[in-house]
Design an enzyme around this catalytic site. Structure first.
Site, PDB file in Angstrom:
ATOM      1  N   GLU A 124     -19.684   5.442   7.678  1.00  0.00           N
ATOM      2  CA  GLU A 124     -18.864   4.675   6.734  1.00  0.00           C
ATOM      3  C   GLU A 124     -17.469   4.514   7.332  1.00  0.00           C
ATOM      4  O   GLU A 124     -16.842   5.501   7.717  1.00  0.00           O
ATOM      5  CB  GLU A 124     -18.768   5.402   5.375  1.00  0.00           C
ATOM      6  CG  GLU A 124     -17.947   4.609   4.352  1.00  0.00           C
ATOM      7  CD  GLU A 124     -17.700   5.367   3.039  1.00  0.00           C
ATOM      8  OE1 GLU A 124     -17.947   6.582   2.983  1.00  0.00           O
ATOM      9  OE2 GLU A 124     -17.246   4.720   2.084  1.00  0.00           O
ATOM     10  N   ASP A 149     -10.246  -2.640   2.401  1.00  0.00           N
ATOM     11  CA  ASP A 149      -8.974  -3.290   2.056  1.00  0.00           C
ATOM     12  C   ASP A 149      -9.119  -4.806   2.221  1.00  0.00           C
ATOM     13  O   ASP A 149      -9.585  -5.270   3.262  1.00  0.00           O
ATOM     14  CB  ASP A 149      -7.853  -2.780   2.971  1.00  0.00           C
ATOM     15  CG  ASP A 149      -7.569  -1.301   2.737  1.00  0.00           C
ATOM     16  OD1 ASP A 149      -7.724  -0.844   1.585  1.00  0.00           O
ATOM     17  OD2 ASP A 149      -7.199  -0.601   3.700  1.00  0.00           O
ATOM     18  N   LYS A 208      -3.327 -11.675   2.462  1.00  0.00           N
ATOM     19  CA  LYS A 208      -2.557 -12.785   3.054  1.00  0.00           C
ATOM     20  C   LYS A 208      -3.371 -13.458   4.155  1.00  0.00           C
ATOM     21  O   LYS A 208      -4.039 -12.778   4.934  1.00  0.00           O
ATOM     22  CB  LYS A 208      -1.243 -12.257   3.633  1.00  0.00           C
ATOM     23  CG  LYS A 208      -0.314 -11.772   2.545  1.00  0.00           C
ATOM     24  CD  LYS A 208       1.061 -11.441   3.088  1.00  0.00           C
ATOM     25  CE  LYS A 208       1.911 -10.919   1.955  1.00  0.00           C
ATOM     26  NZ  LYS A 208       2.789  -9.842   2.336  1.00  0.00           N
ATOM     27  N   THR A 261     -18.750   5.151  -4.993  1.00  0.00           N
ATOM     28  CA  THR A 261     -17.596   5.689  -4.264  1.00  0.00           C
ATOM     29  C   THR A 261     -16.525   6.089  -5.293  1.00  0.00           C
ATOM     30  O   THR A 261     -16.625   5.748  -6.478  1.00  0.00           O
ATOM     31  CB  THR A 261     -17.009   4.632  -3.316  1.00  0.00           C
ATOM     32  OG1 THR A 261     -16.301   3.667  -4.086  1.00  0.00           O
ATOM     33  CG2 THR A 261     -18.086   3.954  -2.485  1.00  0.00           C
TER      34      THR A 261
HETATM   35  C1  LIG Z   1      -9.642   0.737  -0.860  1.00  0.00           C
HETATM   36  S1  LIG Z   1      -9.946   2.180   0.065  1.00  0.00           S
HETATM   37  C2  LIG Z   1     -11.646   2.530  -0.347  1.00  0.00           C
HETATM   38  C3  LIG Z   1     -12.035   3.969  -0.031  1.00  0.00           C
HETATM   39  C4  LIG Z   1     -13.509   4.306  -0.270  1.00  0.00           C
HETATM   40  N1  LIG Z   1     -14.387   3.550   0.618  1.00  0.00           N
HETATM   41  C5  LIG Z   1     -13.904   4.101  -1.715  1.00  0.00           C
HETATM   42  O1  LIG Z   1     -14.616   3.132  -1.998  1.00  0.00           O
HETATM   43  O2  LIG Z   1     -13.528   4.934  -2.550  1.00  0.00           O
HETATM   44  C6  LIG Z   1     -10.071   1.603   1.753  1.00  0.00           C
HETATM   45  C7  LIG Z   1      -9.922   2.704   2.773  1.00  0.00           C
HETATM   46  O3  LIG Z   1     -10.224   2.206   4.068  1.00  0.00           O
HETATM   47  C8  LIG Z   1      -9.317   2.787   5.008  1.00  0.00           C
HETATM   48  N2  LIG Z   1      -9.281   1.890   6.188  1.00  0.00           N
HETATM   49  C9  LIG Z   1      -8.883   0.600   6.190  1.00  0.00           C
HETATM   50  N3  LIG Z   1      -8.983   0.078   7.434  1.00  0.00           N
HETATM   51  C10 LIG Z   1      -9.458   1.071   8.238  1.00  0.00           C
HETATM   52  C11 LIG Z   1      -9.757   1.150   9.635  1.00  0.00           C
HETATM   53  N4  LIG Z   1      -9.573   0.091  10.452  1.00  0.00           N
HETATM   54  N5  LIG Z   1     -10.240   2.326  10.132  1.00  0.00           N
HETATM   55  C12 LIG Z   1     -10.414   3.391   9.316  1.00  0.00           C
HETATM   56  N6  LIG Z   1     -10.128   3.380   7.972  1.00  0.00           N
HETATM   57  C13 LIG Z   1      -9.666   2.233   7.439  1.00  0.00           C
HETATM   58  C14 LIG Z   1      -8.019   2.881   4.237  1.00  0.00           C
HETATM   59  O4  LIG Z   1      -7.130   3.833   4.804  1.00  0.00           O
HETATM   60  C15 LIG Z   1      -8.508   3.279   2.842  1.00  0.00           C
HETATM   61  O5  LIG Z   1      -8.563   4.680   2.686  1.00  0.00           O
END
Ligand SMILES: C[S@@+](CC[C@H](N)C(=O)[O-])C[C@H]1O[C@@H](n2cnc3c(N)ncnc32)[C@H](O)[C@@H]1O
Length: 156
Positions: A2, A75, A79, A148
């Site tokens: 993941e 995420d 933009k 999640t």
């Molecule tokens: C909105 S959160 C969702 C977390 C989890 N998947 C959930 O559904 O509860 C998105 C997570 O992805 C991580 N993230 C975003 N881009 C990433 C990358 N390129 N490599 C590793 N982690 C990343 C962020 O730091 C954040 O913790």
């Protein structure tokens, strides 16, 4: 595997449910992955957590070392100029494809409509076969959805 495992609830529940399968959670945010690490017990030898950015997949994995990738509530980077940061951008899809080797599948969940549309276009542009598309996962026939932290919070 993941990417963006956050506090690790999803990957941990998977590791508990499927002890014969190895799971890896990658998370680049230190304070978040630290929570995941604290909540992960030593009784789960089939779960590893990586604190890093998923850009460097080839540094961690040999080709063909994993066959399934979960992108849960990634995420959205709303933009226009940020589109290359979205984890379903075709540049990322190509890096996943390279890491999979012969075969692999992506399970993608989002509650962000713009990211959903963007991702469908990217999957098609990079020639992925689509299946199990749902606009309402929780009321769909799909069985075995593991929630999640984000999903639990916002669906509540
Ligand atoms: C909105 S959160 C969702 C977390 C989890 N998947 C959930 O559904 O509860 C998105 C997570 O992805 C991580 N993230 C975003 N881009 C990433 C990358 N390129 N490599 C590793 N982690 C990343 C962020 O730091 C954040 O913790």
């Amino acid at each position: 595997m993941e990417i963006g495992c956050g506090k690790g609830g999803f990957i941990r529940k998977n590791a508990e449910a499927y002890p014969h399968i190895n799971f890896v959670g990658i998370e680049r945010n230190l304070s978040v992955v630290a929570v995941a690490a604290r909540r992960t017990t030593e009784e789960l030898p089939n779960l590893a957590l990586v604190w890093d950015d998923a850009k460097k997949l080839s540094d961690f994995f040999e080709v063909g070392e994993f066959q399934r990738l979960y992108l849960n509530f990634s995420d959205p980077w709303p933009k226009k100029r940020q589109y290359k940061r979205r984890l379903t951008y075709r540049g990322y899809l190509q890096s996943y494809r390279e890491a999979f080797g012969d075969k692999g599948e992506i399970f993608f969940k989002t509650d962000n409509r713009n990211l959903f549309e963007f991702s469908l276009n990217e999957f098609c542009a990079d020639n992925w076969k689509l299946s199990n598309i749902s606009l309402d996962l929780h009321n769909s026939d799909y069985e075995g959805n593991i929630m999640t932290e984000y999903e639990e919070k916002f669906s509540a």
